[in-house]
Scaffold this active site. Structure first.
Site, mmCIF file in Angstrom:
data_model
loop_
_atom_site.group_PDB
_atom_site.id
_atom_site.type_symbol
_atom_site.label_atom_id
_atom_site.label_comp_id
_atom_site.label_asym_id
_atom_site.label_seq_id
_atom_site.Cartn_x
_atom_site.Cartn_y
_atom_site.Cartn_z
ATOM 1 N N GLU A 250 0.833 -1.208 0.000
ATOM 2 C CA GLU A 250 0.000 0.000 0.000
ATOM 3 C C GLU A 250 0.864 1.251 0.000
ATOM 4 O O GLU A 250 1.993 1.250 0.512
ATOM 5 C CB GLU A 250 -0.876 0.022 1.262
ATOM 6 C CG GLU A 250 -1.854 -1.128 1.326
ATOM 7 C CD GLU A 250 -2.905 -0.920 2.419
ATOM 8 O OE1 GLU A 250 -2.940 0.156 3.040
ATOM 9 O OE2 GLU A 250 -3.680 -1.862 2.639
ATOM 10 N N LYS A 252 2.186 4.643 1.354
ATOM 11 C CA LYS A 252 2.320 5.140 2.724
ATOM 12 C C LYS A 252 2.186 6.661 2.707
ATOM 13 O O LYS A 252 3.022 7.367 2.158
ATOM 14 C CB LYS A 252 3.670 4.732 3.314
ATOM 15 C CG LYS A 252 3.804 5.116 4.781
ATOM 16 C CD LYS A 252 5.073 4.559 5.376
ATOM 17 C CE LYS A 252 5.102 4.640 6.883
ATOM 18 N NZ LYS A 252 4.846 5.960 7.432
ATOM 19 N N ARG A 274 -3.532 8.592 16.490
ATOM 20 C CA ARG A 274 -2.679 7.439 16.756
ATOM 21 C C ARG A 274 -2.500 7.201 18.254
ATOM 22 O O ARG A 274 -2.462 6.079 18.716
ATOM 23 C CB ARG A 274 -1.323 7.704 16.109
ATOM 24 C CG ARG A 274 -0.394 6.589 16.309
ATOM 25 C CD ARG A 274 1.021 7.005 16.013
ATOM 26 N NE ARG A 274 1.864 6.263 16.901
ATOM 27 C CZ ARG A 274 2.770 5.387 16.527
ATOM 28 N NH1 ARG A 274 2.982 5.187 15.278
ATOM 29 N NH2 ARG A 274 3.468 4.747 17.406
ATOM 30 N N GLU A 304 -5.429 7.215 6.837
ATOM 31 C CA GLU A 304 -4.522 8.335 7.053
ATOM 32 C C GLU A 304 -5.188 9.584 6.470
ATOM 33 O O GLU A 304 -5.579 9.591 5.297
ATOM 34 C CB GLU A 304 -3.194 8.038 6.353
ATOM 35 C CG GLU A 304 -2.076 8.966 6.709
ATOM 36 C CD GLU A 304 -1.308 8.581 7.992
ATOM 37 O OE1 GLU A 304 -1.725 7.648 8.718
ATOM 38 O OE2 GLU A 304 -0.299 9.245 8.247
ATOM 39 N N ARG A 419 3.670 -4.037 17.141
ATOM 40 C CA ARG A 419 4.480 -3.872 15.950
ATOM 41 C C ARG A 419 4.853 -5.269 15.490
ATOM 42 O O ARG A 419 5.601 -5.961 16.159
ATOM 43 C CB ARG A 419 5.732 -3.054 16.308
ATOM 44 C CG ARG A 419 6.454 -2.470 15.142
ATOM 45 C CD ARG A 419 7.605 -1.606 15.606
ATOM 46 N NE ARG A 419 7.211 -0.377 16.260
ATOM 47 C CZ ARG A 419 6.771 0.706 15.644
ATOM 48 N NH1 ARG A 419 6.667 0.724 14.332
ATOM 49 N NH2 ARG A 419 6.436 1.779 16.325
HETATM 50 P P1 AMP Z 1 5.637 5.192 11.073
HETATM 51 O O1 AMP Z 1 4.870 6.284 11.763
HETATM 52 O O2 AMP Z 1 6.741 5.663 10.216
HETATM 53 O O3 AMP Z 1 6.004 4.069 12.010
HETATM 54 O O4 AMP Z 1 4.655 4.497 10.025
HETATM 55 C C1 AMP Z 1 3.441 3.945 10.398
HETATM 56 C C2 AMP Z 1 2.346 4.936 10.114
HETATM 57 O O5 AMP Z 1 2.162 5.110 8.725
HETATM 58 C C3 AMP Z 1 0.999 4.488 10.602
HETATM 59 O O6 AMP Z 1 0.829 4.757 11.957
HETATM 60 C C4 AMP Z 1 0.053 5.303 9.744
HETATM 61 O O7 AMP Z 1 -0.246 6.519 10.383
HETATM 62 C C5 AMP Z 1 0.858 5.634 8.502
HETATM 63 N N1 AMP Z 1 0.330 5.077 7.235
HETATM 64 C C6 AMP Z 1 0.252 5.745 6.083
HETATM 65 N N2 AMP Z 1 -0.247 4.994 5.108
HETATM 66 C C7 AMP Z 1 -0.515 3.775 5.645
HETATM 67 C C8 AMP Z 1 -1.054 2.561 5.128
HETATM 68 N N3 AMP Z 1 -1.416 2.432 3.856
HETATM 69 N N4 AMP Z 1 -1.175 1.523 5.990
HETATM 70 C C9 AMP Z 1 -0.807 1.622 7.283
HETATM 71 N N5 AMP Z 1 -0.296 2.759 7.822
HETATM 72 C C10 AMP Z 1 -0.143 3.821 7.014
#
Ligand code: AMP
Length: 588
Positions: A250, A252, A274, A304, A419
């Site tokens: 997907e 991001k 979050r 998101e 996680r």
């Molecule tokens: P990180 O904050 O870098 O650990 O990345 C995880 C975060 O990416 C999640 O908490 C979401 O807020 C965001 N995110 C964006 N797009 C997606 C997606 N397609 N699936 C899951 N999380 C996503």
């Protein structure tokens, strides 16, 4: 349970720093509460009056608390203020002046857990004209019937500054110990907590119906679910291998995570961030679209929220989306820069719990619910079984201005609050830099020297979260890259949470100019992770830990959507260290 006993245990908790000792004391305290007292006792021990997502503000200001102490003890307001200056803590002032009270104690009534909780709740919920006087009256009533030690904790509670230093993980283990004599039931309790995000509820169900009851806790609307988190891997090859050769990939999006709870019959929508704060007032266009675009009576969907220009297909940077996290001007912003929700998961639908269903089924259902929507759109995605395809999609996302991709295992359930490798993120790797940013907790700060002296701010001591030990281990000192405004701002907010000594859950061998209570998270980019004797991250009893090289803050100030327990963990730093070595080998 008398509040006197609670105060006794709180004092004991404050006097120990070992986590095991904290768990034992807390287990003993919780064991004294009856079924009805469990929920309030847990909230109060967290320093709260309800689950954090309800956002109940304690609601008494320092000035009024001082007034209450004056009225309850017979000292003048000036005397109270002078004492508070001396102790630096109104709780200690309340204790000292209650001990020296000039008034005759009129009441022989003793406080118990429920009476204290209800009064604090009343103080918190009183609003409108004359509310300050009413709050002060209630606080005086609490103080006049309190012992000096009770007064210490009543005032800290009323100010929202109890800060016993016990994180959620410690409370969960204490509950386990209380009910089974062992810490091993933490897993079942944590599962339930991840589903309802309410430690008070978990404790109450445990007291009423034991671990079996806790295992039956189900998803319920308007109780946020603790979000699933993504692991990292550095290459498409490794991702596909971990996913058994095939997975969904997907886009991001770099926006705000939003968990949308919807009940059409009641015309009610609630959106959680979050870290489970209510975002609903900040995202009016998404709340509205949830009612009109989602084909379900009752549902929980996740996505998101991001500023996105429909006409040009352009995604706006995080700094623009985050402007929504303010109190004023939201209506104007929702017109000039409307947000879209890129939905990626479905957790509950019309009475049915979707958490245990496989990803591909949740996703298919989600797409059917939001088909044809304008504001709520499905996240971009493809299914791949070759590293080349994954890389291609990844490159396309980067070209579109997105952060990267999240790979998802087709058959895995939604793993709340954890996680796991069922979600794996891959972000752009900058040359000579770590491929991902890290989220760190501020545990101290340094005074400025030279040109920075005027700001009285010269940098931060930052830590990661060790979720096994439920403490914060230092990983870097951030000394560069601050704007003048940032320096002023950090100084202002950190001064309010200064601590005279090392805070309870901080593990550090370096000493900053000032310690602060772990409260704020910043996002940091660094060049490299190195081994270091200076920091406690991952030291685990040895001589060397891990440290970040050339760290700089990339978030615009602090991350309001993350709490300290959401910071990057020690385990993740160690994993990133391993990946960095692998990438270096591949580069050669
Ligand atoms: P990180 O904050 O870098 O650990 O990345 C995880 C975060 O990416 C999640 O908490 C979401 O807020 C965001 N995110 C964006 N797009 C997606 C997606 N397609 N699936 C899951 N999380 C996503």
């Amino acid at each position: 349970m008398l509040f006197e006993e609670v105060a006794y245990y709180y004092e004991k908790l404050e006097s120990v720093s070992s986590r095991l000792a904290m768990i034992d004391i807390m287990a003993e305290a919780l064991g004294k509460a009856d079924k009805k007292e469990m929920r309030p006792l847990i909230y109060m021990t967290q320093g709260l009056l309800g689950p954090p997502f309800e956002g109940i503000q304690m609601g008494i200001a320092e000035k009024f608390a001082q007034q209450a102490i004056a009225s309850a003890t017979g000292f003048t307001k000036e005397e109270v203020a002078a004492n508070a200056k001396k102790t630096g803590d109104l709780g200690n002032t309340a204790e000292e002046l209650t001990r020296k009270t000039k008034l005759k104690r009129m009441s022989s009534k003793k406080h118990n857990v429920l009476s204290v909780y209800e009064t604090l709740l009343k103080i918190a919920s009183t609003s409108g004209q004359g509310s300050q006087e009413a709050k002060i009256r209630s606080a005086v009533a609490l103080l006049t019937a309190a012992s000096p030690l009770e007064a210490r904790y009543l005032i800290r509670l009323a100010l929202g500054k109890l800060r016993l230093g016990a994180g959620d993980a410690t409370i969960l283990e204490a509950l386990s110990k209380m009910s089974t004599g062992e810490r091993s039931a933490r897993a079942e309790l944590e599962n339930a907590y991840n589903i309802c995000s309410d430690l008070g509820k978990v404790g109450e169900v445990l007291a009423e119906s034991g671990i079996k009851g806790v295992e039956r806790i189900k998803v319920s609307l308007f109780n946020p679910i603790r979000p699933a988190l993504a692991e990292r891997l550095p290459t498409a090859n490794e991702i596909l291998e971990k996913m058994h050769g095939k997975c969904a990939v997907e886009s991001k999006y770099d926006g705000l995570r939003a968990q949308v709870h919807l009940d059409k019959g009641k015309k009610k929508v609630e959106i959680f961030s979050r870290n489970l704060e209510k975002l609903t007032p900040m995202l009016p266009e998404i709340a509205k679209a949830a009612l009109s675009e989602v084909r379900a009576e009752r549902a929980i969907i996740e996505g998101e929220a991001i500023a996105y220009n429909e006409e040009t297909g352009e995604f706006r940077p995080f700094q623009e989306t985050i402007q929504r996290k303010r109190k004023h001007g939201i209506d104007e912003l929702s017109v000039s820069m409307p947000l879209h929700l890129f939905a990626f998961d479905l957790m509950f639908l019309d009475g049915e719990d979707y958490l245990g269903k496989p990803y591909h089924e949740r996703r298919a259902k989600l797409e059917s619910l939001i088909k044809g929507g304008k504001t709520i759109l499905p996240s971009g995605r493809v299914i791949v079984d070759k590293p080349k395809e994954l890389d291609k999609y990844f490159e396309e996302q980067i070209a579109d201005g997105l952060e990267g991709i999240v790979a998802k295992e087709l058959n895995s359930p939604y793993v709340a609050g954890a996680r796991k490798f069922s979600w794996i993120k891959l972000k752009r790797s900058y040359r000579g830099e770590l491929s991902d940013t890290v989220d760190l907790v501020i545990v101290g700060y340094y005074l400025g020297r030279g040109a920075r002296a005027e700001f009285q701010f010269g940098g931060l001591l930052a830590a990661v979260y060790n979720n096994k030990k439920d403490d914060f281990e230092t990983v870097t000192r951030i000394g560069t890259g601050f704007s003048e405004e940032q320096m002023r701002n950090f100084k202002k907010i950190l001064d309010k949470i200064k601590k005279p000594g090392k805070p309870a859950r901080v593990d550090s061998i370096v000493t900053p100019d000032f310690w602060v209570e772990p409260t704020y998270v910043v996002t940091v980019r660094a060049d490299e992770i190195t081994k270091s004797p200076m920091h406690t991250c991952g030291r685990d009893g040895g001589d060397t830990g891990y440290a970040l090289r050339f760290p700089r803050i990339v978030s615009d100030g602090v991350r309001e959507d993350k709490s300290p327990d959401d910071a990057t963990t020690t385990k993740e730093i160690i994993e990133m260290y391993g990946m960095q070595k692998r990438i270096k080998v591949e580069d050669k």
